[in-house]
Scaffold this motif. Structure first.
Motif, short mmCIF file in Angstrom:
data_model
loop_
_atom_site.label_atom_id
_atom_site.label_comp_id
_atom_site.label_asym_id
_atom_site.label_seq_id
_atom_site.Cartn_x
_atom_site.Cartn_y
_atom_site.Cartn_z
N ASP A 55 3.98 2.08 14.78
CA ASP A 55 2.88 1.08 15.32
C ASP A 55 3.14 0.23 13.93
OD1 ASP A 55 0.52 0.04 17.82
OD2 ASP A 55 0.04 -0.01 14.72
N PRO A 56 2.86 -1.15 14.47
CA PRO A 56 2.68 -1.98 12.83
C PRO A 56 1.11 -2.25 12.00
CG PRO A 56 3.47 -3.20 14.95
CD PRO A 56 3.62 -1.42 15.26
N GLY A 57 0.49 -1.38 12.40
CA GLY A 57 -1.19 -0.69 11.98
C GLY A 57 -0.82 0.15 11.05
N TRP A 58 -0.34 0.94 11.27
CA TRP A 58 0.19 2.04 10.25
C TRP A 58 0.45 1.81 9.07
CZ3 TRP A 58 -2.22 6.56 10.86
CH2 TRP A 58 -2.57 6.93 11.72
N TRP A 59 1.28 -0.04 8.96
CA TRP A 59 1.81 -0.67 7.47
C TRP A 59 1.86 -1.28 8.30
CZ3 TRP A 59 3.04 -0.31 2.50
CH2 TRP A 59 4.09 -0.46 2.40
N PRO A 60 1.23 -2.55 8.01
CA PRO A 60 1.31 -4.12 8.43
C PRO A 60 2.63 -4.31 7.54
CG PRO A 60 -0.51 -3.41 7.70
CD PRO A 60 0.05 -2.22 7.13
N ASP A 61 3.35 -6.16 7.61
CA ASP A 61 4.48 -6.36 6.95
C ASP A 61 4.03 -7.31 6.22
OD1 ASP A 61 3.58 -8.39 8.80
OD2 ASP A 61 5.86 -8.45 9.84
N ASP A 62 2.93 -7.95 5.82
CA ASP A 62 2.14 -8.08 5.32
C ASP A 62 2.31 -8.33 4.13
OD1 ASP A 62 -0.84 -7.44 6.19
OD2 ASP A 62 -0.93 -8.48 3.98
N ALA A 63 2.71 -8.88 2.50
CA ALA A 63 2.31 -7.93 1.23
C ALA A 63 1.29 -7.82 0.85
CB ALA A 63 3.05 -9.51 0.20
N ALA A 64 -0.43 -8.65 1.30
CA ALA A 64 -0.93 -7.89 1.14
C ALA A 64 -1.91 -6.51 0.98
CB ALA A 64 -2.22 -9.38 0.73
N SER A 65 -0.72 -6.83 2.33
CA SER A 65 -1.41 -5.23 3.36
C SER A 65 -1.01 -4.01 2.34
CB SER A 65 -1.27 -5.06 4.20
OG SER A 65 -1.81 -6.09 4.56
N GLN A 66 1.02 -4.61 2.24
CA GLN A 66 1.89 -3.97 1.72
C GLN A 66 0.80 -3.11 0.35
OE1 GLN A 66 5.89 -4.74 2.59
NE2 GLN A 66 5.11 -4.27 4.50
N GLY A 67 0.79 -4.23 -1.03
CA GLY A 67 0.38 -3.82 -1.49
C GLY A 67 -0.79 -2.65 -2.24
N ARG A 68 -2.19 -3.40 -0.68
CA ARG A 68 -2.93 -2.85 -0.88
C ARG A 68 -2.61 -0.77 -0.39
NH1 ARG A 68 -7.93 -4.99 1.07
NH2 ARG A 68 -7.87 -6.52 0.19
N ILE A 69 -1.89 -0.66 0.28
CA ILE A 69 -1.11 0.23 0.51
C ILE A 69 -0.67 1.01 -0.19
CG2 ILE A 69 -0.32 2.07 2.42
CD1 ILE A 69 -1.69 -0.19 4.85
N VAL A 70 0.53 0.43 -1.20
CA VAL A 70 1.34 1.24 -1.51
C VAL A 70 0.18 1.65 -3.38
CG1 VAL A 70 2.92 0.69 -3.47
CG2 VAL A 70 3.35 0.44 -1.85
N GLN A 71 -0.65 0.97 -3.02
CA GLN A 71 -2.08 1.37 -4.61
C GLN A 71 -2.59 3.25 -4.73
OE1 GLN A 71 -5.18 -1.51 -5.78
NE2 GLN A 71 -5.11 -1.40 -3.73
N TRP A 72 -2.45 3.54 -3.15
CA TRP A 72 -2.57 4.98 -2.77
C TRP A 72 -1.34 5.52 -2.91
CZ3 TRP A 72 -7.13 6.00 -3.05
CH2 TRP A 72 -8.35 5.09 -3.20
N LEU A 73 -0.17 5.15 -2.32
CA LEU A 73 0.79 6.08 -2.84
C LEU A 73 1.27 6.57 -3.75
CD1 LEU A 73 3.35 4.33 0.23
CD2 LEU A 73 1.83 5.79 0.71
N SER A 74 0.49 4.96 -4.42
CA SER A 74 1.43 5.62 -5.94
C SER A 74 0.22 6.55 -6.79
CB SER A 74 0.77 4.81 -6.86
OG SER A 74 1.87 3.85 -6.48
N ALA A 75 -1.05 6.51 -6.13
CA ALA A 75 -1.89 7.84 -6.89
C ALA A 75 -1.88 9.18 -6.04
CB ALA A 75 -3.35 6.84 -5.68
N SER A 76 -1.43 8.60 -5.29
CA SER A 76 -0.62 10.17 -4.08
C SER A 76 0.77 10.60 -5.56
CB SER A 76 0.14 10.14 -2.30
OG SER A 76 0.09 11.20 -2.12
#
Ligand SMILES: N[C@@H](CCC(=O)N[C@@H](CS)C(=O)NCC(=O)O)C(=O)O
Length: 220
Positions: free
Chosen positions: A79-100
């Motif tokens: 579902d798009p809520g888990w990984w929205p397709d806009d750049a700002a949302s993706q950037g915010r999420i990737v901060q945590w993927l990198s931390a992970s």
């Protein structure tokens, strides 16, 4: 069927299993016996020359790295809520993927490798890194219900396993009430999948006083 080459006690594999369960994406699990060196056999190296789990196989696509797999599964099958397709949302999420893949691996994941699996790593350093990381995550979660976007995303799935397993590395979560409250929130999501050793809120000492106290909401 999508196949996951998987180890039950690997947090990197658990990230993928957890997300798939929450997002309702069926996976066929193919257990890999690390202790027997199965990840170094020619068959496994043909799938992943880096000799690591997890590996995802979806049709012709073969992917290594849990962060990459989360992004792919969420984009392609979630579902798009888990990984929205806009750049700002993706950037915010990737901060945590990198931390992970970074601070969490060198902190609580490394402490657990020493304590539970006998790895020859610097435990004191891992504990110092864990405390620094958890202070930051706790401060963030004190005013955010979820890691980003005000709802569960793949960021939460990437961070959850090694933080919820912190006690297996003798990393004490008692000083981090916002982290403990977030763990309980993830555990109460529909479809939540547990793993061996993951404690439930009522099993964690001190959690009787751990209620969610969001100081302010800054999500968009
Ligand atoms: N960046 C990778 C790291 C994968 C990784 O370190 N996997 C470990 C299990 S948690 C592994 O396969 N270790 C086997 C070895 O290094 O020999 C990911 O996020 O998936």
């Amino acid at each position: 069927m999508i196949r996951l080459h998987d180890v039950e006690l690997s947090g990197n594999c658990y990230k993928v299993r957890l997300f798939a369960a929450l997002a309702g994406i069926p996976l066929e699990r193919c257990p890999v016996d690390l202790a027997a060196g199965e990840h170094r056999t020619p068959q496994f190296l043909a799938l992943n020359p880096w000799a690591q789990v997890p590996v995802l196989v979806d049709g012709d696509l073969v992917l290594r790295d849990s962060q990459a797999i989360l992004v792919y599964l969420a984009s392609r099958h979630g579902d798009p809520g888990w990984w929205p397709d806009d750049a700002a949302s993706q950037g915010r999420i990737v901060q945590w993927l990198s931390a992970s893949a970074g601070e969490i691996q060198s902190g609580p994941a490394s402490a657990r490798l020493v304590e539970k699996f006998g790895y020859d790593l610097d435990k004191a350093d891992a504990l110092r890194r864990s405390a620094r990381l958890l202070e930051r995550v706790d401060a963030h979660l004190a005013c955010h219900e979820w890691l980003e976007l005000g709802r569960p995303t793949i960021a939460d799935c990437a961070v959850f396993p090694y933080v919820a397993w912190a006690h297996e590395g003798s990393v004490d979560l008692k000083p981090f009430p916002a982290v403990r409250a977030w763990i309980a929130r993830v555990q109460s999501l529909p479809g939540f999948l547990s793993a061996p050793g993951i404690q439930h809120a009522h099993d964690r000492a001190g959690d009787g006083h751990c209620s969610l106290q969001i100081k302010s909401k800054t999500e968009p």
